[in-house]
Design an enzyme around this catalytic site. Structure first.
Site, PDB file in Angstrom:
ATOM      1  N   LYS A   1      47.420  41.564  41.609  1.00  0.00           N
ATOM      2  CA  LYS A   1      48.422  42.559  42.039  1.00  0.00           C
ATOM      3  C   LYS A   1      49.699  41.887  42.538  1.00  0.00           C
ATOM      4  O   LYS A   1      49.638  40.860  43.225  1.00  0.00           O
ATOM      5  CB  LYS A   1      47.854  43.409  43.185  1.00  0.00           C
ATOM      6  CG  LYS A   1      46.756  44.370  42.779  1.00  0.00           C
ATOM      7  CD  LYS A   1      46.313  45.172  43.996  1.00  0.00           C
ATOM      8  CE  LYS A   1      45.177  46.121  43.674  1.00  0.00           C
ATOM      9  NZ  LYS A   1      44.600  46.709  44.899  1.00  0.00           N
TER      10      LYS A   1
ATOM     11  N   SER B   1      46.772  52.825  47.323  1.00  0.00           N
ATOM     12  CA  SER B   1      48.120  52.310  47.600  1.00  0.00           C
ATOM     13  C   SER B   1      48.951  52.318  46.318  1.00  0.00           C
ATOM     14  O   SER B   1      50.130  52.675  46.330  1.00  0.00           O
ATOM     15  CB  SER B   1      48.040  50.880  48.150  1.00  0.00           C
ATOM     16  OG  SER B   1      47.268  50.834  49.311  1.00  0.00           O
TER      17      SER B   1
ATOM     18  N   HIS C   1      42.374  54.257  53.913  1.00  0.00           N
ATOM     19  CA  HIS C   1      41.908  53.054  54.625  1.00  0.00           C
ATOM     20  C   HIS C   1      41.517  53.409  56.065  1.00  0.00           C
ATOM     21  O   HIS C   1      40.489  52.948  56.568  1.00  0.00           O
ATOM     22  CB  HIS C   1      43.013  51.992  54.680  1.00  0.00           C
ATOM     23  CG  HIS C   1      43.398  51.398  53.359  1.00  0.00           C
ATOM     24  ND1 HIS C   1      44.694  51.356  52.904  1.00  0.00           N
ATOM     25  CD2 HIS C   1      42.646  50.812  52.389  1.00  0.00           C
ATOM     26  CE1 HIS C   1      44.742  50.759  51.724  1.00  0.00           C
ATOM     27  NE2 HIS C   1      43.505  50.423  51.381  1.00  0.00           N
TER      28      HIS C   1
ATOM     29  N   ARG D   1      35.630  55.279  46.383  1.00  0.00           N
ATOM     30  CA  ARG D   1      36.174  56.621  46.157  1.00  0.00           C
ATOM     31  C   ARG D   1      35.408  57.287  45.031  1.00  0.00           C
ATOM     32  O   ARG D   1      34.473  58.025  45.250  1.00  0.00           O
ATOM     33  CB  ARG D   1      37.675  56.545  45.840  1.00  0.00           C
ATOM     34  CG  ARG D   1      38.527  56.226  47.043  1.00  0.00           C
ATOM     35  CD  ARG D   1      39.885  55.773  46.655  1.00  0.00           C
ATOM     36  NE  ARG D   1      39.791  54.599  45.773  1.00  0.00           N
ATOM     37  CZ  ARG D   1      40.788  53.797  45.473  1.00  0.00           C
ATOM     38  NH1 ARG D   1      41.990  54.040  45.942  1.00  0.00           N
ATOM     39  NH2 ARG D   1      40.618  52.764  44.690  1.00  0.00           N
TER      40      ARG D   1
HETATM   41  O1  PNS Z   1      42.645  46.186  48.215  1.00  0.00           O
HETATM   42  P1  PNS Z   1      42.173  45.349  47.059  1.00  0.00           P
HETATM   43  O2  PNS Z   1      43.359  44.775  46.298  1.00  0.00           O
HETATM   44  O3  PNS Z   1      41.209  46.062  46.159  1.00  0.00           O
HETATM   45  O4  PNS Z   1      41.369  44.104  47.710  1.00  0.00           O
HETATM   46  C1  PNS Z   1      40.855  43.056  46.910  1.00  0.00           C
HETATM   47  C2  PNS Z   1      40.602  41.812  47.770  1.00  0.00           C
HETATM   48  C3  PNS Z   1      41.910  41.338  48.435  1.00  0.00           C
HETATM   49  C4  PNS Z   1      39.598  42.118  48.841  1.00  0.00           C
HETATM   50  C5  PNS Z   1      40.027  40.691  46.819  1.00  0.00           C
HETATM   51  O5  PNS Z   1      40.950  40.404  45.804  1.00  0.00           O
HETATM   52  C6  PNS Z   1      39.672  39.395  47.570  1.00  0.00           C
HETATM   53  O6  PNS Z   1      38.646  39.313  48.208  1.00  0.00           O
HETATM   54  N1  PNS Z   1      40.574  38.396  47.517  1.00  0.00           N
HETATM   55  C7  PNS Z   1      40.364  37.123  48.197  1.00  0.00           C
HETATM   56  C8  PNS Z   1      39.877  36.040  47.217  1.00  0.00           C
HETATM   57  C9  PNS Z   1      38.372  36.143  46.988  1.00  0.00           C
HETATM   58  O7  PNS Z   1      37.566  35.924  47.870  1.00  0.00           O
HETATM   59  N2  PNS Z   1      38.006  36.455  45.735  1.00  0.00           N
HETATM   60  C10 PNS Z   1      36.602  36.461  45.333  1.00  0.00           C
HETATM   61  C11 PNS Z   1      35.976  37.808  45.392  1.00  0.00           C
HETATM   62  S1  PNS Z   1      35.725  38.376  43.779  1.00  0.00           S
END
Ligand code: PNS
Length: 161
Positions: A42, A129, A18, A91
């Site tokens: 998650k 993570s 990150h 990645r």
């Molecule tokens: O680190 P991650 O878990 O890959 O991040 C994913 C994250 C938190 C960015 C994604 O789940 C997210 O944007 N969550 C907020 C809700 C949202 O806007 N969802 C619609 C996008 S598909």
């Protein structure tokens, strides 16, 4: 005009991968808002406040950064903060499908916010993570993959010290 990006994620916890993306992102954007959002798929190890503290400590020497958390849609938060872009790290090919789907969904929800992908440094290509948490709980040496403060907190969570 100031160029601002939201760098969203679970950050459970923040890793050196990150930090690599944030440093690369700062060469393109004037400001990056590192934002913890809920990923409903998650289950988290660290609370939001713990994740904020770990990000604050890990990013304390990097300027033009803000750390935030938000309980709703990512694109809504980008609008709220006048950000032009969402920054995501890529990645391996295995990330592509999920990232592609998320970027297109975000575009469908709001056409004004662009998603920008940056390739992570080669040395972080295998880190996440989730895999770090899996390795550390069975005694794997992950010290070089996370900021020092994260390493200490992971050991405490899994009662390894
Ligand atoms: O680190 P991650 O878990 O890959 O991040 C994913 C994250 C938190 C960015 C994604 O789940 C997210 O944007 N969550 C907020 C809700 C949202 O806007 N969802 C619609 C996008 S598909």
């Amino acid at each position: 005009m100031e160029r601002t990006a939201i760098y969203p994620g679970s950050f459970d916890p923040v890793t050196n991968g990150h930090l690599d993306i944030i440093e690369r992102g700062l060469t393109l954007f004037d400001k990056i808002i590192v934002t913890i959002l809920e990923n409903p798929t998650k289950k988290s190890l660290f609370t939001i406040n713990e994740r904020i503290s770990l990000l604050e400590e890990s990013l304390k020497d990097i300027g033009n950064i803000e750390i935030a958390s938000y309980g709703g849609l990512l694109v809504d938060y980008a609008v709220k903060r006048d950000a032009q872009a969402i920054l995501r790290g890529m990645r391996a090919v295995s990330d592509f499908e999920y990232e592609f789907q998320m970027a297109l969904m975000n575009r469908k929800l709001n056409r004004e916010v662009q998603t920008v992908f940056l390739m992570t440094g080669l040395r972080w290509i295998f880190t996440s993570s989730s895999i770090i948490k899996e390795a550390v709980q069975f005694g794997g040496d992950i010290e070089s993959m996370v900021p020092a403060v994260v390493y200490e907190e992971l050991k405490k969570k899994y009662k390894l010290s």
